[in-house]
Motif scaffolding. Structure first.
Motif, short mmCIF file in Angstrom:
data_model
loop_
_atom_site.label_atom_id
_atom_site.label_comp_id
_atom_site.label_asym_id
_atom_site.label_seq_id
_atom_site.Cartn_x
_atom_site.Cartn_y
_atom_site.Cartn_z
N LYS A 1 1.09 -1.11 0.10
CA LYS A 1 0.24 -0.21 -0.39
C LYS A 1 0.86 1.47 0.11
CE LYS A 1 -3.44 -3.07 2.57
NZ LYS A 1 -4.28 -1.85 3.94
N LEU A 2 1.76 1.27 0.25
CA LEU A 2 2.69 1.64 0.33
C LEU A 2 3.72 2.57 -0.96
CD1 LEU A 2 5.59 1.28 3.50
CD2 LEU A 2 3.83 2.56 3.70
N LYS A 3 3.53 3.72 -1.42
CA LYS A 3 3.96 4.27 -2.79
C LYS A 3 5.37 5.57 -2.75
CE LYS A 3 2.10 7.09 -6.84
NZ LYS A 3 1.69 8.36 -6.75
N PRO A 4 6.25 4.06 -3.15
CA PRO A 4 8.04 4.98 -3.10
C PRO A 4 7.98 6.17 -4.13
CG PRO A 4 7.81 3.08 -4.63
CD PRO A 4 5.86 3.05 -4.12
N VAL A 5 8.98 7.20 -4.19
CA VAL A 5 9.48 7.79 -4.77
C VAL A 5 9.47 7.85 -6.30
CG1 VAL A 5 10.76 10.26 -4.84
CG2 VAL A 5 9.49 9.36 -2.66
N VAL A 6 10.94 6.44 -5.77
CA VAL A 6 11.50 5.70 -6.81
C VAL A 6 12.03 4.51 -6.77
CG1 VAL A 6 12.51 8.20 -7.92
CG2 VAL A 6 13.51 6.34 -6.04
N VAL A 7 11.02 3.64 -7.79
CA VAL A 7 11.62 1.87 -8.13
C VAL A 7 13.28 2.09 -9.23
CG1 VAL A 7 11.61 -0.37 -8.42
CG2 VAL A 7 9.70 1.18 -7.58
N HIS A 8 14.16 1.38 -8.25
CA HIS A 8 15.14 1.04 -9.25
C HIS A 8 15.12 -0.20 -9.48
CE1 HIS A 8 19.89 1.76 -10.11
NE2 HIS A 8 19.22 1.71 -10.92
N ILE A 9 15.53 -0.76 -10.64
CA ILE A 9 15.55 -2.01 -11.01
C ILE A 9 16.88 -2.19 -11.11
CG2 ILE A 9 14.98 -4.25 -12.77
CD1 ILE A 9 12.61 -2.04 -11.28
N ASN A 10 17.92 -2.38 -10.69
CA ASN A 10 19.43 -2.43 -10.24
C ASN A 10 19.98 -4.03 -10.18
OD1 ASN A 10 18.37 -1.97 -7.28
ND2 ASN A 10 20.22 -1.76 -6.62
N TYR A 11 18.41 -4.67 -9.38
CA TYR A 11 18.97 -6.58 -9.09
C TYR A 11 18.74 -7.14 -10.33
CZ TYR A 11 20.53 -5.40 -4.05
OH TYR A 11 21.44 -5.37 -3.23
N HIS A 12 18.25 -6.62 -11.12
CA HIS A 12 17.64 -7.72 -12.05
C HIS A 12 17.31 -7.47 -13.80
CE1 HIS A 12 14.94 -8.04 -8.65
NE2 HIS A 12 14.75 -9.11 -9.02
N PRO A 13 18.52 -8.30 -14.83
CA PRO A 13 18.42 -7.86 -16.05
C PRO A 13 18.00 -7.70 -16.77
CG PRO A 13 19.20 -10.53 -15.54
CD PRO A 13 18.61 -10.13 -13.73
N ASP A 14 16.29 -8.15 -16.55
CA ASP A 14 15.59 -8.20 -17.41
C ASP A 14 14.52 -6.46 -17.10
OD1 ASP A 14 14.47 -9.42 -15.05
OD2 ASP A 14 13.02 -10.34 -15.45
N LYS A 15 15.32 -4.93 -17.12
CA LYS A 15 15.40 -4.55 -16.37
C LYS A 15 13.81 -3.64 -17.38
CE LYS A 15 19.94 -2.49 -15.68
NZ LYS A 15 19.60 -2.98 -13.55
N PHE A 16 13.67 -3.64 -18.53
CA PHE A 16 12.79 -3.12 -19.51
C PHE A 16 11.30 -3.39 -18.95
CE2 PHE A 16 10.20 -1.80 -23.16
CZ PHE A 16 10.26 -0.61 -23.16
N GLU A 17 10.95 -5.08 -19.04
CA GLU A 17 9.91 -5.48 -18.64
C GLU A 17 9.57 -5.20 -16.84
OE1 GLU A 17 8.25 -7.39 -20.86
OE2 GLU A 17 9.25 -6.09 -22.18
N ARG A 18 10.39 -5.38 -16.37
CA ARG A 18 10.09 -5.56 -14.39
C ARG A 18 9.29 -3.69 -14.46
NH1 ARG A 18 11.88 -8.69 -10.96
NH2 ARG A 18 12.74 -11.22 -12.35
N MET A 19 10.57 -2.71 -15.33
CA MET A 19 10.12 -1.25 -15.31
C MET A 19 8.86 -1.31 -15.37
SD MET A 19 13.48 0.69 -16.89
CE MET A 19 12.98 1.91 -17.35
N LYS A 20 8.36 -1.51 -17.04
CA LYS A 20 6.74 -1.77 -17.03
C LYS A 20 5.89 -2.41 -16.06
CE LYS A 20 7.86 -3.62 -21.55
NZ LYS A 20 7.02 -3.90 -22.15
N ALA A 21 6.46 -3.35 -15.55
CA ALA A 21 5.24 -4.08 -14.67
C ALA A 21 5.28 -3.24 -13.03
CB ALA A 21 5.76 -5.49 -14.47
N VAL A 22 6.25 -2.12 -12.93
CA VAL A 22 6.20 -1.37 -12.13
C VAL A 22 5.13 -0.05 -11.91
CG1 VAL A 22 7.09 0.56 -10.68
CG2 VAL A 22 8.26 -1.34 -11.46
#
Length: 436
Positions: free
Chosen positions: A394-415
């Motif tokens: 329920k918390l809304k972050p300020v930013v989410v950094h996809i730094n731990y995962h190589p499939d960055k673009f797909e996870r960014m879209k999911a975020v």
């Protein structure tokens, strides 16, 4: 009878002749006569303005009407000129207001810091009562030097707000992620950001999407890395490029492009340290530090040794103030990276920031602050912890950094789907870690 009638007629004639000979009768007759003359000569009245008659005559004339109509475009052009001048004046006033607001904010925020600096850097003072003494934590900012890069200084004056902005470096081979990066920044409503384009294609792409962009002057070292360098090499460039921003007196959020913005990060900064950075830690201990006990049984009674540990700061997202220690940090990191091409910029960044002075080495005396790991969230925190906890989801972050995962673009879209579009299952199909 006839005599009486003649007598009466003679009396009437005498009265009539007497009336006309009287002054009153003469005045009345003269007034009526003058009135008739004026009525004939001035049919519109004695007090009718002559210019009204002239105007009416002119308007009724077809040539005059045409000239009046032709004069209208000139008046419209004059009005347009006045409007443009007013807009320019309004723009100047807005800049003045922004400058005053900046000074006010900095004055309010820096009031306590300035008092600390006076206490520490001024005359010597006795220590206060127990529990009331605090050391200097905020270093003063440098004096801006526009001669370093006048072209960049002009761009920053237009883009920055309160002398602060978000900066990222990008090449054209990460076009899709770059587009997702600035699309979310625009959606949040963050105006003060700038893309440092490392090639012509990226510069043109940003301009076509109305994205603030800056292309450095030709530089053999920078251009060679932009063409053939890997991600780590490009990432290492930021420490060299950021120096000019700080010399010009601007505070910078350095951002990688594998980051999704959900709120304005400038609303969540403390600005009391030289560096505020996102952590690679995934819980309170790893993010903020903990006492790690090392066990060496062969030492017997002294087998346990206490160590202090903290997971590294993420060099892909940090806020850096324009101070001398900050610039020294950039110089140290850039120098080491140029001497050792295999060095990882994040490791060097943390070593220079944390290692203390010791024999043969002078440490960096820079103040640092760790960002809230749930507001400035790395992808390990999100996929390993947050998505599995209903309260944390329920918390809304300020930013989410996809730094731990190589499939960055797909996870960014999911975020984006999860936090922006409200798709509650958007994060479910991804593993905690990486599959390769």
């Amino acid at each position: 009878m006839a005599g009486r009638r003649e007598s009466l007629l003679s009396k009437d004639k005498a009265h009539s002749s007497a009336f006309f000979r009287s002054p009153i009768a003469s005045a009345v007759f003269l007034g009526v006569l003058i009135g008739c003359v004026f009525a004939f000569l001035l049919p519109h009245g004695l007090f009718f303005a002559p210019h009204h008659r002239k105007l009416k005559a002119r308007i009724s004339h077809p040539q005059i009407v045409s000239s009046v109509v032709c004069a209208l475009p000139e008046q419209v052009n004059a009005l347009k000129t006045d409007i443009l001048a007013a807009r320019e004046k309004n723009s100047e006033l807005k800049k003045e207001v922004r400058s005053l607001m900046e000074k006010l904010r900095m004055a309010e925020q820096g009031k306590g810091h300035a008092q600390e600096q006076v206490v520490v850097l001024g005359e010597k003072h006795k220590a206060g009562p127990f529990g009331t003494v605090k050391g200097l934590r905020t270093n003063p900012t440098v004096v801006p030097d526009e001669s370093v890069n006048p072209r960049l200084a002009k761009i920053l004056e237009e883009v920055a707000i309160y002398k602060e902005l978000i900066v990222c470096l990008a090449t054209y081979n990460v076009k899709e992620m770059l587009e997702l990066w600035f699309t979310n920044i625009k959606r949040v409503g963050i105006p003060n950001y700038l893309v440092v384009a490392l090639d012509t294609e990226t510069e043109e792409f940003c301009k076509s999407n109305d994205v603030p962009v800056y292309r450095r002057d030709p530089d053999e070292y920078v251009d060679s890395i932009a063409k053939i360098g890997n991600n780590h090499a490009v990432s290492g460039l930021k420490f060299r490029i950021l120096r000019e921003f700080l010399q010009l007196g601007f505070g910078v959020i350095l951002s990688d492009i594998d980051i999704v913005y959900l709120q304005n990060p400038f609303d969540h900064l403390y600005r009391d340290s030289d560096v505020e950075s996102m952590s690679d830690g995934h819980n309170n201990m790893t993010a903020y530090g903990y006492n790690d006990v090392f066990d060496e049984p062969s030492m017997g009674w002294a087998r346990y040794a206490h160590t202090m540990r903290i997971w590294v700061y993420n060099s892909g997202f940090f806020y850096i103030r324009p101070t001398i220690p900050s610039i020294e940090l950039l110089d140290r990191v850039a120098t080491r990276l140029s001497l050792d091409p295999k060095a990882w910029d994040q490791a060097v960044f943390n070593e220079e920031l944390f290692f203390p002075s010791h024999p043969g080495y002078d440490g960096l005396y820079a103040a640092k602050r760790t960002m809230d790991m749930y507001l400035f969230m790395n992808s390990k925190v999100l996929f390993k912890t947050v998505r599995k906890s209903n309260p944390l989801k329920k918390l809304k972050p300020v930013v989410v950094h996809i730094n731990y995962h190589p499939d960055k673009f797909e996870r960014m879209k999911a975020v984006v789907d999860f936090y922006v579009n409200g798709k509650q299952d958007a994060l479910e199909n991804f593993p905690d870690g990486s599959e390769w």
